[in-house]
Design a protein around this motif. Structure first.
Motif, PDB file in Angstrom:
ATOM      1  N   PRO A  70      30.381  20.623  12.245  1.00  0.00           N
ATOM      2  CA  PRO A  70      31.547  20.534  11.346  1.00  0.00           C
ATOM      3  C   PRO A  70      31.149  20.751   9.887  1.00  0.00           C
ATOM      4  O   PRO A  70      29.957  20.719   9.561  1.00  0.00           O
ATOM      5  CB  PRO A  70      32.048  19.100  11.549  1.00  0.00           C
ATOM      6  CG  PRO A  70      31.356  18.566  12.751  1.00  0.00           C
ATOM      7  CD  PRO A  70      30.106  19.349  12.938  1.00  0.00           C
ATOM      8  N   GLN A  75      28.821  15.480  13.890  1.00  0.00           N
ATOM      9  CA  GLN A  75      29.329  16.209  15.062  1.00  0.00           C
ATOM     10  C   GLN A  75      29.735  15.257  16.183  1.00  0.00           C
ATOM     11  O   GLN A  75      29.116  14.218  16.372  1.00  0.00           O
ATOM     12  CB  GLN A  75      28.222  17.141  15.551  1.00  0.00           C
ATOM     13  CG  GLN A  75      28.614  18.077  16.676  1.00  0.00           C
ATOM     14  CD  GLN A  75      27.582  19.178  16.854  1.00  0.00           C
ATOM     15  OE1 GLN A  75      26.760  19.402  15.971  1.00  0.00           O
ATOM     16  NE2 GLN A  75      27.632  19.864  17.976  1.00  0.00           N
ATOM     17  N   PRO A 127      37.671  23.050  17.369  1.00  0.00           N
ATOM     18  CA  PRO A 127      37.683  22.613  15.971  1.00  0.00           C
ATOM     19  C   PRO A 127      37.899  23.792  15.015  1.00  0.00           C
ATOM     20  O   PRO A 127      37.613  24.927  15.358  1.00  0.00           O
ATOM     21  CB  PRO A 127      36.284  22.009  15.799  1.00  0.00           C
ATOM     22  CG  PRO A 127      35.875  21.604  17.180  1.00  0.00           C
ATOM     23  CD  PRO A 127      36.465  22.628  18.100  1.00  0.00           C
ATOM     24  N   THR A 129      36.524  24.711  12.254  1.00  0.00           N
ATOM     25  CA  THR A 129      35.421  25.056  11.358  1.00  0.00           C
ATOM     26  C   THR A 129      35.350  26.545  11.022  1.00  0.00           C
ATOM     27  O   THR A 129      35.270  26.924   9.850  1.00  0.00           O
ATOM     28  CB  THR A 129      34.079  24.602  11.984  1.00  0.00           C
ATOM     29  OG1 THR A 129      34.218  23.267  12.515  1.00  0.00           O
ATOM     30  CG2 THR A 129      32.961  24.634  10.952  1.00  0.00           C
ATOM     31  N   ASP A 171      36.757  18.217  13.091  1.00  0.00           N
ATOM     32  CA  ASP A 171      36.454  18.716  11.741  1.00  0.00           C
ATOM     33  C   ASP A 171      37.710  18.572  10.884  1.00  0.00           C
ATOM     34  O   ASP A 171      38.432  19.540  10.650  1.00  0.00           O
ATOM     35  CB  ASP A 171      35.998  20.182  11.799  1.00  0.00           C
ATOM     36  CG  ASP A 171      35.305  20.587  10.501  1.00  0.00           C
ATOM     37  OD1 ASP A 171      34.487  21.535  10.528  1.00  0.00           O
ATOM     38  OD2 ASP A 171      35.592  19.952   9.457  1.00  0.00           O
TER      39      ASP A 171
END
Ligand code: RIB
Ligand code: CA
Length: 306
Positions: A70, A75, A127, A129, A171
């Motif tokens: 992230p 994490q 996520p 990211t 994230d």
């Protein structure tokens, strides 16, 4: 009808597999790139899983390695749900390494979007990211993005903490960047997965459809989530469905933000339908899905595979 160019950010992940199959074999979508990111399991596994899945499906969509962690937070991991491999216990073929692009996800995504004569659709089923990093690196590309469909967030209770869902919690800062990007966003929150779970009977039907159905039966049987009693929740497939058959859903406009400050509600998706925050709506949230229509459609989508 021309196919919509699509880029997928994913963390396979058993329900990611269902969504990727739907997208790859849809006659409405043209998947240009798959960016594997950290998520359900670490990046080295999600990347290998993506390449193994394409080897199994005999598809040849380029794959690029996304972020390994992230932006800021520690994490997290969901191997208790998806198994240590991330794909349950199924024996996939060796990964098709010929599909792996060198370089980073943001540049690979930019290459597709900047050279596309048509606006590109993004699907984020892990996520946030990689899309957050991409938006920061190439803000000028946003003008050539059609829309972004996201599996993430929860209207009510979460599955990572009382009010946070795994992808957003994974994230929160990246999710906040994506929700505030100004793009047209469709959101498939946890609640849609709770409504459109795959029943044991449907699982048995899928098993006999084709080789892909048999594989899905095996890995979905390995999916250990909180609804083991009444079926399997394939959250990511609900996001894919929004791009192909939006009429199955009821959408409501909302202002969506992510808690990036608190201790206990860090990563919570705050979905405001009632103007509590006096902010303009930035997301169309899927609040309802026709379960039977989704199940019938899901089986027909799997039939298009090999
Ligand atoms: O909370 C569900 C989401 O987290 C899905 O995308 C699943 O694959 C996991 O990534
Ligand atoms: Ca996922």
């Amino acid at each position: 009808m021309t196919k919509k160019p699509l880029i997928i950010s994913t963390d396979p992940g058993i329900d990611d597999v269902a969504a990727i199959i739907i997208a790859l074999f849809s006659d409405m979508l043209d998947v240009k790139l798959i960016a594997a990111t950290w998520g359900n399991v670490p990046l080295e596994k999600t990347l290998t899983n993506t390449l193994k899945l394409e080897a199994f499906l005999n598809t040849n969509v380029p794959v690029v390695s996304g972020a390994s962690c992230p932006l800021l937070r520690q994490q997290i991991d969901a191997s208790d749900v998806h198994g240590k491999s991330g794909l349950g216990g199924y024996e996939f073929p060796e990964p098709d390494m010929s599909l792996l692009k060198t370089g980073i996800a943001a540049d690979a995504i930019h290459e597709v979007v900047a050279n596309s004569s048509e606006k590109v659709t993004l699907m984020q089923i892990g996520p946030a990211t990689d899309f957050a990093l991409y938006f920061r690196q190439y803000p000028e590309d946003l003008a050539n993005i059609e829309q972004l469909v996201i599996m993430g967030g929860a209207i009510g209770r979460g599955n990572w903490s009382p009010y946070s869902e795994y992808n957003v919690a994974g994230d929160p800062e990246a999710a906040q960047i994506v929700f505030s990007s100004g793009l047209k966003i469709l959101l498939a929150p946890l609640e849609l997965g709770h409504q459109a779970f795959i029943t044991p009977d449907t699982l048995k039907q899928i098993k006999t459809v084709n080789q892909t159905g048999e594989m899905l039966y095996q890995i979905l049987t390995d999916l250990h989530d909180e609804t083991e009693g009444d079926g399997r929740e394939i959250y990511d497939a609900l996001a894919a469905g929004m791009l192909i058959k939006p009429e199955m859903y009821t959408f409501k406009s909302a202002y969506v933000a992510v808690d990036t400050k608190s201790m206990y509600s860090y990563g919570a998706s705050l979905i405001d339908f009632d103007d509590f925050y006096h902010q303009p709506a930035n997301v169309e949230v899927g609040v309802k899905v026709d379960r039977q229509a989704f199940e019938d459609w899901f089986i027909s989508a799997i039939k298009k595979a090999k």
